[in-house]
Design a protein around this motif. Structure first.
Motif, mmCIF file in Angstrom:
data_model
loop_
_atom_site.group_PDB
_atom_site.id
_atom_site.type_symbol
_atom_site.label_atom_id
_atom_site.label_comp_id
_atom_site.label_asym_id
_atom_site.label_seq_id
_atom_site.Cartn_x
_atom_site.Cartn_y
_atom_site.Cartn_z
ATOM 1 N N LEU A 67 0.827 -1.202 0.000
ATOM 2 C CA LEU A 67 0.000 0.000 0.000
ATOM 3 C C LEU A 67 0.862 1.253 0.000
ATOM 4 O O LEU A 67 0.525 2.256 -0.646
ATOM 5 C CB LEU A 67 -0.934 -0.006 1.211
ATOM 6 C CG LEU A 67 -2.287 -0.705 1.024
ATOM 7 C CD1 LEU A 67 -2.102 -2.188 0.677
ATOM 8 C CD2 LEU A 67 -3.139 -0.567 2.272
ATOM 9 N N GLN A 68 1.988 1.205 0.690
ATOM 10 C CA GLN A 68 2.861 2.376 0.755
ATOM 11 C C GLN A 68 3.439 2.706 -0.618
ATOM 12 O O GLN A 68 3.572 3.881 -0.988
ATOM 13 C CB GLN A 68 3.993 2.148 1.754
ATOM 14 C CG GLN A 68 4.827 3.392 2.014
ATOM 15 C CD GLN A 68 5.757 3.224 3.201
ATOM 16 O OE1 GLN A 68 5.589 2.323 4.010
ATOM 17 N NE2 GLN A 68 6.742 4.105 3.302
ATOM 18 N N VAL A 69 3.775 1.684 -1.392
ATOM 19 C CA VAL A 69 4.261 1.913 -2.751
ATOM 20 C C VAL A 69 3.210 2.674 -3.564
ATOM 21 O O VAL A 69 3.536 3.590 -4.331
ATOM 22 C CB VAL A 69 4.601 0.572 -3.439
ATOM 23 C CG1 VAL A 69 4.821 0.770 -4.937
ATOM 24 C CG2 VAL A 69 5.842 -0.048 -2.819
ATOM 25 N N ALA A 70 1.938 2.324 -3.373
ATOM 26 C CA ALA A 70 0.870 3.001 -4.107
ATOM 27 C C ALA A 70 0.749 4.456 -3.697
ATOM 28 O O ALA A 70 0.580 5.347 -4.544
ATOM 29 C CB ALA A 70 -0.456 2.273 -3.870
ATOM 30 N N VAL A 71 0.835 4.731 -2.405
ATOM 31 C CA VAL A 71 0.747 6.111 -1.921
ATOM 32 C C VAL A 71 1.883 6.944 -2.485
ATOM 33 O O VAL A 71 1.687 8.058 -2.979
ATOM 34 C CB VAL A 71 0.765 6.156 -0.383
ATOM 35 C CG1 VAL A 71 0.796 7.606 0.096
ATOM 36 C CG2 VAL A 71 -0.447 5.442 0.198
ATOM 37 N N GLU A 72 3.094 6.415 -2.419
ATOM 38 C CA GLU A 72 4.249 7.183 -2.881
ATOM 39 C C GLU A 72 4.253 7.345 -4.394
ATOM 40 O O GLU A 72 4.631 8.396 -4.915
ATOM 41 C CB GLU A 72 5.536 6.511 -2.404
ATOM 42 C CG GLU A 72 5.674 6.528 -0.887
ATOM 43 C CD GLU A 72 7.027 6.046 -0.414
ATOM 44 O OE1 GLU A 72 7.777 5.477 -1.222
ATOM 45 O OE2 GLU A 72 7.335 6.249 0.771
ATOM 46 N N GLY A 73 3.820 6.314 -5.105
ATOM 47 C CA GLY A 73 3.760 6.423 -6.554
ATOM 48 C C GLY A 73 2.757 7.457 -7.010
ATOM 49 O O GLY A 73 2.946 8.127 -8.026
ATOM 50 N N ASP A 100 2.404 10.996 7.086
ATOM 51 C CA ASP A 100 1.265 11.175 6.190
ATOM 52 C C ASP A 100 1.050 9.937 5.325
ATOM 53 O O ASP A 100 -0.094 9.519 5.081
ATOM 54 C CB ASP A 100 1.478 12.404 5.305
ATOM 55 C CG ASP A 100 1.359 13.704 6.075
ATOM 56 O OD1 ASP A 100 0.662 13.710 7.111
ATOM 57 O OD2 ASP A 100 1.970 14.698 5.651
ATOM 58 N N VAL A 101 2.159 9.362 4.853
ATOM 59 C CA VAL A 101 2.069 8.148 4.048
ATOM 60 C C VAL A 101 1.507 7.003 4.888
ATOM 61 O O VAL A 101 0.595 6.285 4.472
ATOM 62 C CB VAL A 101 3.446 7.773 3.468
ATOM 63 C CG1 VAL A 101 3.399 6.394 2.804
ATOM 64 C CG2 VAL A 101 3.911 8.819 2.459
ATOM 65 N N LEU A 102 2.038 6.838 6.075
ATOM 66 C CA LEU A 102 1.591 5.753 6.950
ATOM 67 C C LEU A 102 0.121 5.921 7.346
ATOM 68 O O LEU A 102 -0.617 4.940 7.471
ATOM 69 C CB LEU A 102 2.472 5.690 8.194
ATOM 70 C CG LEU A 102 3.942 5.310 7.941
ATOM 71 C CD1 LEU A 102 4.728 5.359 9.248
ATOM 72 C CD2 LEU A 102 4.035 3.937 7.293
ATOM 73 N N ARG A 103 -0.298 7.176 7.508
ATOM 74 C CA ARG A 103 -1.701 7.424 7.854
ATOM 75 C C ARG A 103 -2.616 6.949 6.733
ATOM 76 O O ARG A 103 -3.636 6.297 6.984
ATOM 77 C CB ARG A 103 -1.921 8.913 8.123
ATOM 78 C CG ARG A 103 -3.382 9.281 8.378
ATOM 79 C CD ARG A 103 -3.526 10.765 8.704
ATOM 80 N NE ARG A 103 -2.923 11.601 7.689
ATOM 81 C CZ ARG A 103 -3.508 11.910 6.526
ATOM 82 N NH1 ARG A 103 -4.711 11.416 6.237
ATOM 83 N NH2 ARG A 103 -2.898 12.692 5.650
ATOM 84 N N VAL A 152 -1.968 4.694 4.502
ATOM 85 C CA VAL A 152 -1.902 3.233 4.441
ATOM 86 C C VAL A 152 -2.827 2.620 5.481
ATOM 87 O O VAL A 152 -3.617 1.714 5.181
ATOM 88 C CB VAL A 152 -0.449 2.754 4.649
ATOM 89 C CG1 VAL A 152 -0.402 1.247 4.909
ATOM 90 C CG2 VAL A 152 0.409 3.106 3.439
ATOM 91 N N HIS A 153 -2.763 3.100 6.703
ATOM 92 C CA HIS A 153 -3.570 2.513 7.771
ATOM 93 C C HIS A 153 -5.058 2.839 7.603
ATOM 94 O O HIS A 153 -5.910 2.013 7.951
ATOM 95 C CB HIS A 153 -3.046 2.975 9.127
ATOM 96 C CG HIS A 153 -1.745 2.334 9.503
ATOM 97 N ND1 HIS A 153 -1.641 1.002 9.826
ATOM 98 C CD2 HIS A 153 -0.478 2.837 9.560
ATOM 99 C CE1 HIS A 153 -0.382 0.701 10.095
ATOM 100 N NE2 HIS A 153 0.345 1.801 9.938
ATOM 101 N N GLU A 154 -5.376 4.001 7.073
ATOM 102 C CA GLU A 154 -6.773 4.326 6.797
ATOM 103 C C GLU A 154 -7.358 3.353 5.778
ATOM 104 O O GLU A 154 -8.492 2.880 5.928
ATOM 105 C CB GLU A 154 -6.896 5.755 6.274
ATOM 106 C CG GLU A 154 -6.770 6.829 7.341
ATOM 107 C CD GLU A 154 -6.893 8.228 6.765
ATOM 108 O OE1 GLU A 154 -6.832 8.360 5.520
ATOM 109 O OE2 GLU A 154 -7.039 9.178 7.546
ATOM 110 N N ALA A 155 -6.596 3.079 4.727
ATOM 111 C CA ALA A 155 -7.074 2.171 3.680
ATOM 112 C C ALA A 155 -7.227 0.754 4.221
ATOM 113 O O ALA A 155 -8.206 0.063 3.912
ATOM 114 C CB ALA A 155 -6.114 2.189 2.492
ATOM 115 N N MET A 156 -6.264 0.300 5.036
ATOM 116 C CA MET A 156 -6.371 -1.037 5.613
ATOM 117 C C MET A 156 -7.566 -1.134 6.549
ATOM 118 O O MET A 156 -8.281 -2.148 6.555
ATOM 119 C CB MET A 156 -5.080 -1.399 6.352
ATOM 120 C CG MET A 156 -3.903 -1.666 5.427
ATOM 121 S SD MET A 156 -2.483 -2.436 6.261
ATOM 122 C CE MET A 156 -2.033 -1.129 7.415
ATOM 123 N N ASP A 157 -7.820 -0.085 7.332
ATOM 124 C CA ASP A 157 -8.977 -0.079 8.230
ATOM 125 C C ASP A 157 -10.280 -0.148 7.432
ATOM 126 O O ASP A 157 -11.207 -0.887 7.788
ATOM 127 C CB ASP A 157 -8.978 1.184 9.097
ATOM 128 C CG ASP A 157 -7.913 1.155 10.177
ATOM 129 O OD1 ASP A 157 -7.390 0.060 10.467
ATOM 130 O OD2 ASP A 157 -7.592 2.228 10.712
#
Length: 266
Positions: A106-112, A132-135, A137-142
């Motif tokens: 998911l982090q790769v997608a955010v950064e890309g 911000d990236v980690l937030r 990622v975790h929002e999407a997983m939730d």
């Protein structure tokens, strides 16, 4: 994840025609997907559904016609530029980075999404500790319900969970439009129910969802509007009830998926 992040846009495919040599895969195919709802595209195998997805997402250039996003033509735009314009897509064949964890996928997608050097960022994590990236990622997983898988290797997951990871990864790009190509393929009954709940939640947040799916029961229960494609041409459209009752649709499925539409009615 808030509705202001997952805002939707009207997606229009207008008179899309695609030929391969002397074969016409799509002939003047048109559809409209509205924000805040699931719009589905169904049809027998070989009807041209994935070809239309390829044309909408920019993977192939149609011979005629165009795709518009909130009235803006995407003609000539590459897939990565369409992604930056707000379009995200999943594929029939799972496309996860199996050597990375779920969270890293998911982090790769955010950064890309935020980088101008997309190909480099597909294979690296530039800011592994960026809050911000980690937030995101975790929002999407939730939202998709896979937070417990964050540290699992993507390559170790069964098909059902892998498809949810792929969906969460698409959500990480802050899309306006989400194109889903057979996301229920390979899913068990409970996994399909879980996917139904996720799609409903995403639509409720205002996202525009265009779904290609062979699971007719899922399509009928989650969709607001359905288009039916056969031999490269749109043969019907309407609400689930209208599509169920359409004799042309029934005829298109005879011999391929007999009685399936009838079974959904009961």
């Amino acid at each position: 994840m808030s509705a202001d992040r997952l805002r939707g846009a009207v997606l229009e495919a207008r008179d899309i025609t695609v030929t391969f040599g002397g074969f016409t895969a799509l002939r003047d195919a048109s559809l409209v997907a509205q924000p805040g709802q699931v719009t589905s595209l169904i049809g027998p195998n070989g009807a041209g559904k994935t070809t239309l997805f390829h044309a909408i997402s920019g993977i192939l250039l149609p011979d005629h016609g165009e795709t518009r996003l909130d009235g803006r033509s995407l003609r000539g735009m590459s897939p990565d530029k369409r992604a930056r314009a707000g379009m995200a897509r999943t594929f029939q064949i799972l496309e996860l980075f199996t050597g990375l964890s779920v969270a890293e996928n998911l982090q790769v997608a955010v950064e890309g999404r935020s980088s101008n050097r997309i190909w480099r960022d597909l294979f690296s994590l530039r800011h592994p500790d960026d809050p911000d990236v980690l937030r995101k990622v975790h929002e999407a997983m939730d939202l998709v319900g896979i937070s417990d898988l964050a540290n699992r290797s993507a390559g170790s997951l069964p098909t059902g969970l892998s498809r949810l990871v792929e969906l969460a990864r698409a959500v990480c790009t802050d899309p306006q439009v989400l194109l889903l190509d057979e996301p229920a393929s390979g899913l068990s009954g409970p996994e399909t129910d879980r996917l139904h709940a996720v799609l409903t939640s995403l639509a409720d947040l205002g996202l525009t969802i265009l779904l290609v799916e062979h699971d007719i029961e899922l399509v009928m229960s989650v969709s607001k509007h359905i288009y039916v494609l056969d031999f490269g041409a749109m043969i019907a459209e309407g609400t689930p009830a209208q599509v169920r009752a359409n004799p042309i649709v029934r005829a298109a499925y005879l011999g391929a998926e007999p009685d399936e539409l009838q079974a959904v009615e009961s």
